[in-house]
Design an enzyme around this catalytic site. Structure first.
Site, short mmCIF file in Angstrom:
data_model
loop_
_atom_site.label_atom_id
_atom_site.label_comp_id
_atom_site.label_asym_id
_atom_site.label_seq_id
_atom_site.Cartn_x
_atom_site.Cartn_y
_atom_site.Cartn_z
N ASP A 175 39.73 53.93 -7.02
CA ASP A 175 40.57 54.67 -6.31
C ASP A 175 41.90 54.87 -6.90
O ASP A 175 42.15 53.88 -8.02
CB ASP A 175 40.82 53.93 -4.86
CG ASP A 175 41.93 54.62 -3.83
OD1 ASP A 175 41.52 55.88 -3.93
OD2 ASP A 175 42.22 53.96 -3.06
N SER A 176 43.01 55.62 -6.35
CA SER A 176 44.34 55.53 -6.82
C SER A 176 45.02 54.40 -6.68
O SER A 176 45.97 53.94 -7.50
CB SER A 176 44.95 56.62 -5.94
OG SER A 176 44.95 56.58 -4.76
N TYR A 226 47.21 59.88 -5.37
CA TYR A 226 46.38 61.34 -5.87
C TYR A 226 46.63 62.46 -4.86
O TYR A 226 46.35 63.56 -5.12
CB TYR A 226 44.98 60.76 -5.72
CG TYR A 226 44.49 60.25 -6.99
CD1 TYR A 226 45.42 59.93 -8.30
CD2 TYR A 226 43.16 59.88 -7.22
CE1 TYR A 226 44.86 59.46 -9.29
CE2 TYR A 226 42.67 59.20 -8.22
CZ TYR A 226 43.46 58.87 -9.50
OH TYR A 226 42.99 58.50 -10.56
N GLY A 227 47.08 62.04 -3.49
CA GLY A 227 46.55 62.94 -2.35
C GLY A 227 47.81 64.10 -2.40
O GLY A 227 47.63 65.20 -1.70
N CYS A 248 37.68 57.38 -2.95
CA CYS A 248 38.80 58.15 -2.60
C CYS A 248 38.38 59.67 -2.19
O CYS A 248 37.93 60.19 -3.14
CB CYS A 248 39.63 58.24 -3.94
SG CYS A 248 41.09 59.27 -4.10
N ASN A 249 38.62 59.89 -1.26
CA ASN A 249 38.57 61.07 -0.64
C ASN A 249 38.88 62.26 -1.16
O ASN A 249 38.56 63.35 -1.60
CB ASN A 249 38.93 61.28 0.95
CG ASN A 249 37.97 60.59 1.99
OD1 ASN A 249 37.00 60.96 2.35
ND2 ASN A 249 38.16 59.30 2.05
N CYS A 302 40.83 59.09 4.49
CA CYS A 302 41.40 58.62 3.14
C CYS A 302 41.05 56.97 3.25
O CYS A 302 41.25 56.25 4.44
CB CYS A 302 42.82 58.62 3.43
SG CYS A 302 43.90 57.84 2.10
N THR A 303 40.60 56.56 2.34
CA THR A 303 40.05 55.18 2.21
C THR A 303 41.32 54.13 2.46
O THR A 303 41.03 52.95 2.65
CB THR A 303 39.29 54.80 0.84
OG1 THR A 303 40.13 55.13 -0.21
CG2 THR A 303 38.00 55.73 0.85
N HIS A 304 42.54 54.54 2.56
CA HIS A 304 43.43 53.57 2.77
C HIS A 304 43.59 53.43 3.98
O HIS A 304 43.99 52.25 4.52
CB HIS A 304 44.89 54.30 2.20
CG HIS A 304 45.15 54.06 0.67
ND1 HIS A 304 44.60 54.80 -0.32
CD2 HIS A 304 46.11 53.21 0.10
CE1 HIS A 304 45.07 54.22 -1.25
NE2 HIS A 304 46.10 53.44 -1.23
#
Ligand code: DGL
Length: 275
Positions: free
Chosen positions: A13-14, A45-46, A77-78, A191-193
């Site tokens: 992921d970022s 990244y978003g 990461c979406n 969003c995986t966050h």
């Protein structure tokens, strides 16, 4: 007896968001070793342009795969998956599992047909996301909100700073002030966050709204690939986890306690400058 090392997964992921996916993977596949990689040098990244992001993901994955030699790669990461999966799958030999917004299960379970979609600005704007909505939720009102600030708050949360309810209410207000928001019964955390702030987000939207993410589905997809590779069974050696960061700094050190909760005590820097 010959050595029987556990399968190794690269979860990428970022930032720390992919840890929410790692949690589901560890629950289903506790025998796997996981290299958790954060491209903190290029975080976030978003908000990146599509061209810049595809090139960055390609570059970082080459370096990380060479370093950790995984059996399966998870792009946790979406923002990256909704854009770069076709490119990644064409350029790497390893099976690649991507994380995309859980629109389909949300549409399946929503009774009110009003769904929230919380993601990064990048994911909200992607044609991939629009197509998912068109394909699986065409009869729903989808209230979308892209927020990079929420990503930043999730990063801070894993470093010991919990956001206040008022802060989150303020952030979600563009979604919650939508005329049909009172009918929303399902919220997709795309969003995986964001599952890292699940409890806090639940407190803002209320207990009657179901929060949905892709973690369990991703873990099942990884299990599928391990079966395909003949690596599903337990190994004789115990799993060993590690975290890889593309840049060093105090922000990395402050993650030590959170990473330890995932069984990660080995933290390494695999430098990939962002230029
Ligand atoms: N965790 C990422 C996602 O699922 C991206 C967050 C960011 O770097 O903007 O979209």
């Amino acid at each position: 007896m010959p050595a029987d090392p556990p399968p190794r997964l690269l979860v990428f992921d970022s930032g720390v968001g992919g840890l929410s996916i790692m949690a589901d993977i560890q629950r289903l596949l506790p025998h796997c070793s996981v290299s958790y990689a954060s491209d903190n040098a290029a975080f976030p990244y978003g908000t990146k342009s599509e061209e810049v992001l595809v090139a960055r993901v390609d570059r970082v994955l080459h370096r990380l795969i060479e370093h950790s030699r995984p059996d399966v790669v998870v792009v946790a990461c979406n923002s990256a998956s909704t854009l770069a999966l076709p490119h990644i799958r064409a350029h790497f030999r390893e099976p690649i599992v991507g994380v995309v917004p859980a629109i389909k299960p949300a549409a399946h379970q929503s009774r009110s047909r009003v769904i929230g979609l919380l993601a990064t600005p990048g994911t909200v704007a992607r044609s991939y996301t629009r197509d998912l909505i068109q394909q699986f939720a065409a009869d729903c009102t989808v209230i979308s909100l892209g927020s990079s600030e929420l990503v930043r708050l999730a990063e801070a949360h894993l470093r010991g700073q919990t956001p206040s309810l008022a802060q989150l209410q303020d952030l979600l207000s563009p979604m919650l002030s939508h005329p049909r928001a009172p009918e929303m019964d399902t919220l997709v955390l795309a969003c995986t966050h964001f599952p890292l702030l699940k409890q806090e987000l639940q407190a803002v939207v209320g207990p009657e709204v179901a929060l949905i993410d892709s973690g369990e589905a991703i873990a099942r997809r990884v299990a599928y690939w391990l079966t395909e590779l003949g690596r599903r069974k337990s190994a004789s050696e115990s799993p060993v986890h590690q975290a890889l960061f593309t840049a060093d700094g105090p922000e990395v050190e402050r993650l030590g306690p959170a990473l330890a909760e995932f069984g990660i005590n080995d933290i390494q820097v695999v430098a990939v400058p962002n230029n």
